[in-house]
Design an enzyme around this catalytic site. Sequence first.
Site, PDB file in Angstrom:
ATOM      1  N   ASP A   1      10.267  -5.410  -1.153  1.00 14.30           N
ATOM      2  CA  ASP A   1       8.990  -5.305  -0.449  1.00 14.30           C
ATOM      3  C   ASP A   1       9.293  -4.962   1.005  1.00 14.30           C
ATOM      4  O   ASP A   1      10.187  -5.544   1.604  1.00 14.30           O
ATOM      5  CB  ASP A   1       8.201  -6.611  -0.526  1.00 14.30           C
ATOM      6  CG  ASP A   1       6.721  -6.412  -0.205  1.00 14.30           C
ATOM      7  OD1 ASP A   1       5.881  -6.869  -0.983  1.00 14.30           O
ATOM      8  OD2 ASP A   1       6.390  -5.786   0.838  1.00 14.30           O
TER       9      ASP A   1
ATOM     10  N   SER B   1      11.496  -0.210   1.663  1.00 20.37           N
ATOM     11  CA  SER B   1      10.552   0.572   0.867  1.00 20.37           C
ATOM     12  C   SER B   1      11.227   0.997  -0.425  1.00 20.37           C
ATOM     13  O   SER B   1      12.387   1.407  -0.419  1.00 20.37           O
ATOM     14  CB  SER B   1      10.127   1.815   1.640  1.00 20.37           C
ATOM     15  OG  SER B   1       9.485   2.719   0.761  1.00 20.37           O
TER      16      SER B   1
ATOM     17  N   ASN C   1      -0.517   0.159  -3.553  1.00 17.14           N
ATOM     18  CA  ASN C   1      -0.893   1.525  -3.206  1.00 17.14           C
ATOM     19  C   ASN C   1      -0.386   2.504  -4.254  1.00 17.14           C
ATOM     20  O   ASN C   1       0.586   2.257  -4.954  1.00 17.14           O
ATOM     21  CB  ASN C   1      -0.353   1.892  -1.814  1.00 17.14           C
ATOM     22  CG  ASN C   1       1.154   1.984  -1.825  1.00 17.14           C
ATOM     23  OD1 ASN C   1       1.723   3.031  -2.135  1.00 17.14           O
ATOM     24  ND2 ASN C   1       1.826   0.882  -1.525  1.00 17.14           N
TER      25      ASN C   1
ATOM     26  N   ARG D   1       3.202   3.400  -6.468  1.00 20.12           N
ATOM     27  CA  ARG D   1       3.060   3.295  -7.931  1.00 20.12           C
ATOM     28  C   ARG D   1       3.497   4.584  -8.613  1.00 20.12           C
ATOM     29  O   ARG D   1       4.216   4.560  -9.601  1.00 20.12           O
ATOM     30  CB  ARG D   1       1.608   3.041  -8.308  1.00 20.12           C
ATOM     31  CG  ARG D   1       1.174   1.631  -8.123  1.00 20.12           C
ATOM     32  CD  ARG D   1      -0.161   1.434  -8.846  1.00 20.12           C
ATOM     33  NE  ARG D   1      -0.460   0.033  -8.985  1.00 20.12           N
ATOM     34  CZ  ARG D   1      -1.179  -0.643  -8.117  1.00 20.12           C
ATOM     35  NH1 ARG D   1      -1.698  -0.052  -7.085  1.00 20.12           N
ATOM     36  NH2 ARG D   1      -1.391  -1.930  -8.295  1.00 20.12           N
TER      37      ARG D   1
ATOM     38  N   CYS E   1     -18.326  18.408   8.606  1.00 18.62           N
ATOM     39  CA  CYS E   1     -19.549  18.549   9.408  1.00 18.62           C
ATOM     40  C   CYS E   1     -20.454  17.322   9.289  1.00 18.62           C
ATOM     41  O   CYS E   1     -21.220  17.025  10.191  1.00 18.62           O
ATOM     42  CB  CYS E   1     -20.284  19.852   9.095  1.00 18.62           C
ATOM     43  SG  CYS E   1     -20.412  20.210   7.366  1.00 18.62           S
TER      44      CYS E   1
END
Lengths: 339, 608
Positions: free
Chosen positions: B50, B97, B120, B124, B175
């Site tokens: 982790d 990571s 996330n 995955r 926009c």
Amino acid sequence: MVENNEIELSEAEAEQYDRQIRLWGLDSQKRLRASKVLIIGLSGLGAETAKNIILSGVKSVCLQDNEVLKEIDLYSQFLAPPDKIGENRAEASLVRAKALNPMVDITTETKAVDSLPDSFFTTFDIVCATGLKQEQLERINNICRDKNKKFLCGDVWGMFGYMFADLVDHQYSEEIVQHRAVKRGPDDTEKSGAATVSITVKRRAIYVPLQNALSADWSKPELRSRLRRGDPSYFVMKILLRFRDEYNRNPDPAKRKADTEILLRMRDELVKELSLPVGFISDALLTDVFGIVSGAAAVVGGVIGQEVVKAMSQREPPHNNMFFFNPVKCVGFVELYGQ
Amino acid sequence: MVARIAGVFDEKLTEAIANSKILVVGAGGIGCEILKNLVLTGFPQIEIIDLDTIDVSNLNRQFLFHKEHVGKSKAQVAKDSALSFNPNVNIVAHHDSVISNDYGVSYFKQFNIVMNALDNRVARNHVNRMCLAANVPLIETGTAGYAGQVELIKKGLTQCYECQPKAPQKTFPGCTIRNTPSEPIHCIVWAKHLFNQLFGEEDPDQDVSPDTEDPEAAGTAGKTALSSQQTESGNIERKSTRTWAAETNYNPEKLFTKLFGDDIKYLLSMENLWKKRRPPTPLSWDNLPGKGDAPKQHSGLPDQRVWSVNECAEVFAASCQALQTELKGRPEGDHLVWDKDDKSAMDFVTACANIRAYIFSIPLKSRFEVKSMAGNIIPAIATANAIVAGLAVLRAQGILKGEIESCTSVYLRPKVNHRGQLFVPERTLTAPNPKCYVCAPKPEVALVCNLKHLTLKDLTAAFKDGLNMQAPDATVEGKGLVVLSSEPGETDHNNQKTLEEIGLNDGCALLVDDFLQNYEVRVRLQQEDEENSWRLVTDTDAPMPGPKEEEPANGSNGAEEPKPGPSRTHHDSDSDMEIIDEDDNGEPMEKPPKRRRKEVSDEIVEIC
């Protein structure tokens, strides 16, 4: 009934409980903070249940147990450190239970439930019992009922588990999501779409005591019809509770073979007694019922913990009245018995 | 010893556990629970990865962490806490990571089972590819609120994480964000863009000023507005917002006047926009709604009180100053990164979003609500995580027992279904999608683009964003010529060239691979004059992710835990294609070490 106390949450509470407040709302959190919980039996299932309840941020948790920590507990009981074998299970769990959430007041009670007066149980808003005999469970359930206190019980044997709930006369609010067609604005450039609107409704659920649920009459057609589509977990629970009552212990891993034979014999007796279809309760369900498997304790303790949160926060419909985890199919389901 | 007491499991499982090695990816809500179950059950060898550190908001469920651990490595603290449950197991913790060269295919191959407890999609997808390449069973987990799921992924046996395209993250047209917001989220996205324009990494796609090229406004911009803008603030339109803001020394009043006064007046001059919409109301600093009012009575968390516009302006001013000071403290050229847990950053976005909302007659939101939306927070509770992790470890036991065929997906439902089920297992495993661009034997995808306009830089983005590659290499099929190289600098000089300029044409195919992921896919180029950017098309006809547009919300660490749901449906998003190198036996082939192609560095142009 837990009163919603109007004292605002501290900054520390708001920070720590942020993610769950976003799910169940501030009022629920305030109700939880006013709740007093008794957990009976600090087996692996008791530890899992205690963890979930303590993390949720209730006012207080009392851990009751008169047994000592054994090696087999270490399979699933993570609150008691391995070097405390031989000490009282509740006391051995205290330090780690407190560390889970210093904002919750945690105490222990080491007297056996049979020597505790009725008045002890009713000082709590909800009681969660595990590891007791049927007679003990019914006594405590009835004590709670008389004082309109909530009662839950459950067990895990190996990978199998169940939960029973008697929330007496329970009132709660439920959020219902409705889909409504809406116009997005005065212009036609953006299409009208369906918006979801959630409204809160008040509901009430009436529960029956444990003895009703455990003495469900299987000769009645409505229960017979359940057999056809049903799952035999109710009977597995009955067999395991009978084993405990009869032998004054749970199936023992050290006697795996002999105990499996006893269980299968008890199964055959029950099948005859209730005229169940032969083969309805497969052997597979009765062979993995030794000790408490950590994964199963996490699953059932998770369900019980969530039911305590629902009961105390009076939000979302709680299960009425039995939950079973069948590890062979990996299915978890709710059925109503005894009504 | 492990699998500690004889008789709890049958002999076969006891032995399988004793000989197992498990990788847990993620030490968050589900990861902590999985680790606890594994350790108690007596799994002897566990590694956990982790990259995250512990935050206070984790403590309501990540029970291996306590207050004194805040700021420390999740992997390390999780390891230490779990060892206290059973000191006889061996845990290796990586504060890192999982998307790193250090964890290649051979690393993954040493495990019997990999268990994902991630938050996330990028990670995955990556672990999915690694497990396919290493041919290791992957147990994929996730929760969102009361709901959750456990799913087995095994090469050739089940669908992989990327077999069904997932719904793209909701995006908004530029926009709408810049000119015509109609919902609070539009203002929040705008405010996050503004943060980046002023303090963060400047991104031309995150412009916050009026979009004069809005097709709907065509040619209506009034001269008056334009000229008045020029007289008031000079040639700001040609300067970057940051440069201008820095010149004013981030003066809150001047910033406010430009953003919420002049820019709005300019928008008003684009009359076509307001023919059917309620026009916005420019604000002036000296005369703000709510000024002088006593604070409203409020019960609830302080963060749940909605601020008046005047309060928003005060918070705007204070947070601007705080962020400017923070920015000045950084080395030259460095920038801030928006983080929902950073007080000033969150204050700034709340204030700006609400001021803009007021201008456009959109309901104002509390800081608490804005944080949910801006940080993309998925609520998380201990119980759902415990249940999902428990089921995941029971599934792992099933796999070790040799019963992988019965390890179907299980869904934890927020409420029981019509059959009274709370945990709903699927009846059978779901077979792989033969057209999957990741796990199919020969993955293929079409890239639709205008070869005359798409540059090599855009192509890299298409492979990274569209195919979720980390470091794509691309060669022309049949020619072996390198179009893109993941070696730093190797093909950079061609970045601005169009595909046509380097000689690629309609119908030619690229072999694109990511060495790290051990993944290769054949990409066919398809010319389409109308395509402004690019899009990927598979045989499944399912939509694939397009270029990044406006992202609604992505906090520093993204969603907490991913969205589970009964089976991924076709309109759900994030896809990529992937090929696993395979020889004829179906065994993944190890690729040669990455140093290949060095010699061809300059032959990139004029091919096909």
